[in-house]
Motif scaffolding. Structure first.
Motif, PDB file in Angstrom:
ATOM      1  N   ASN A 150      35.522 -64.609 -18.607  1.00 56.87           N
ATOM      2  CA  ASN A 150      34.073 -64.814 -18.730  1.00 56.87           C
ATOM      3  C   ASN A 150      33.323 -64.199 -17.547  1.00 56.87           C
ATOM      4  O   ASN A 150      32.336 -64.765 -17.051  1.00 56.87           O
ATOM      5  CB  ASN A 150      33.734 -66.304 -18.849  1.00 56.87           C
ATOM      6  N   ASP A 209      29.638 -66.431 -25.701  1.00 61.09           N
ATOM      7  CA  ASP A 209      28.810 -67.340 -26.494  1.00 61.09           C
ATOM      8  C   ASP A 209      27.458 -66.721 -26.808  1.00 61.09           C
ATOM      9  O   ASP A 209      26.935 -66.865 -27.925  1.00 61.09           O
ATOM     10  CB  ASP A 209      28.614 -68.652 -25.740  1.00 61.09           C
ATOM     11  N   GLY A 250      24.667 -69.151 -20.426  1.00 60.01           N
ATOM     12  CA  GLY A 250      26.085 -69.396 -20.683  1.00 60.01           C
ATOM     13  C   GLY A 250      26.946 -68.169 -20.506  1.00 60.01           C
ATOM     14  O   GLY A 250      26.633 -67.263 -19.739  1.00 60.01           O
ATOM     15  N   THR A 251      28.037 -68.132 -21.248  1.00 60.41           N
ATOM     16  CA  THR A 251      28.934 -66.985 -21.178  1.00 60.41           C
ATOM     17  C   THR A 251      28.442 -65.876 -22.098  1.00 60.41           C
ATOM     18  O   THR A 251      27.725 -66.132 -23.079  1.00 60.41           O
ATOM     19  CB  THR A 251      30.357 -67.375 -21.605  1.00 60.41           C
TER      20      THR A 251
END
Length: 359
Positions: A261, A325, A321-322
């Motif tokens: 990530n 995602d 977020g990542t």
């Protein structure tokens, strides 16, 4: 996606010209009034930004190698140290992708340390063989060594690998892979050092005997072309493929640093690579950069480029977020980041390149 080879940009004609002979049949050399500034820019960029970035890469690769040598099965603290060392080594590499010319290209170092995707079948064949796993053994397959192979082993396919999941054979592989990575970064760093192959000489002495650049303008053109290349790769490759690679929908398997990530940081560091070269700054070294050449006659363009760089970094870091995602659930934020990088690409390609060409 395996990276395409980066070729040296075409070299400009010599910047020095000669006037007609005088009555005494003596030629007078016409020197660009900004030649001293160009020398300062080329020197600071090649020594204080490029060489020092490779110095950080080499130093951190050594720390990663040491962290792996201390790794034991079941020790989460040691595995965490390896992950941190990988990220710390990854950062200067990504910050170097705005200058993929010189030894990183001619010596095949880029594909040796950053090929993607990893070749899982080849990795498994090596693991399952009876052969000792050494740095030399890994030389035969770029997709089974380098950053992403190491990433695969320490995070796992789904990013949730624990120290208890490690095997003795995997640690043997990791040891060889980190040794190989350090060796590649050493070749890269020493390739620019005056005490090594001294590629920096070509920039600091551009237009002089011995340099591959027949003019200072040719060397400056090489530098700005490198900035265009990485902006294009981030906007139209690294973001585009995972965002829209499945017929306009997300293609998560195309994301380059998805095991860890680390993708958003990768992309931001790629743009920082542009920023470092443009400003002439890296790790506390505040020198002359391309900005000094542009601002001399076009302060508006200089400000536009600086803003575009800053906006691109901000937009990438604002993705929630990542990245894995976000390409599914926050596509608007990813698209905004892609647009900002594309805007940067446009000003570099449409304005900065012609500016340098017309010096």
């Amino acid at each position: 996606m395996k990276k395409s080879a980066i070729f040296l940009s075409s070299i400009a004609v010599a910047a020095l010209s000669f006037t007609s002979c005088s009555d005494n049949d003596e030629s007078t050399e016409t020197v660009d009034p900004n030649a001293d500034l160009y020398t300062e820019v080329l020197t600071d960029v090649s020594l204080d930004v490029i060489t020092e970035t490779y110095n950080s890469l080499y130093t951190n690769a050594g720390i990663l190698e040491t962290a792996v040598s201390n790794l034991t099965i079941g020790d989460e603290t040691e595995l965490s140290a390896v992950k941190t060392a990988w990220q710390n080594t990854r950062a200067p590499w990504e910050e170097s992708e705005g200058f993929l010319y010189g030894p990183v290209d001619t010596e095949g170092i880029d594909p040796a340390i950053d090929s993607w995707p990893v070749d899982v079948n080849a990795i498994n064949n090596i693991l399952n063989s009876g052969n000792a796993i050494t740095s030399t053994l890994l030389e035969s397959n770029n997709e089974a060594r380098g950053f992403h192979t190491i990433e695969y082993f320490i995070w796992g396919l789904d990013g949730n690998k624990t120290a208890a999941d490690l095997t003795t054979r995997e640690i043997e592989y990791l040891t060889a892979a980190t040794q190989n990575l350090k060796a590649q970064t050493e070749d890269l760093y020493f390739g620019w050092l005056a005490t090594g192959d001294n590629f920096a000489f070509n920039f600091t002495n551009a237009g002089e005997t011995g340099s591959i650049y027949t003019s200072q303008k040719g060397a400056l053109q090489e530098i700005v072309e490198g900035l265009v290349i990485i902006a294009d790769e981030v906007a139209n490759g690294k973001i585009e493929e995972p965002l829209n690679g499945n017929n306009g929908s997300a293609k998560p398997e195309a994301e380059e640093s998805r095991f860890s990530n680390n993708s958003k940081l990768d992309f931001a560091d790629n743009i920082r690579s542009i920023q470092n070269i443009y400003l002439g700054d890296f790790n506390g070294n505040n020198g002359n950069g391309i900005t000094n050449v542009v601002d001399l006659t076009n302060a508006t363009l200089d400000a536009q480029i600086k803003t575009a760089i800053s906006d691109a970094i901000t937009a990438i870091e604002a993705i929630p977020g990542t990245f894995t995602d976000a390409i599914e659930n926050n596509r608007t934020a990813v698209q905004n980041a892609q647009t900002k990088v594309a805007d940067l690409l446009t000003v570099l390609e449409s304005d900065l390149v012609p500016f340098i060409t017309n010096l």
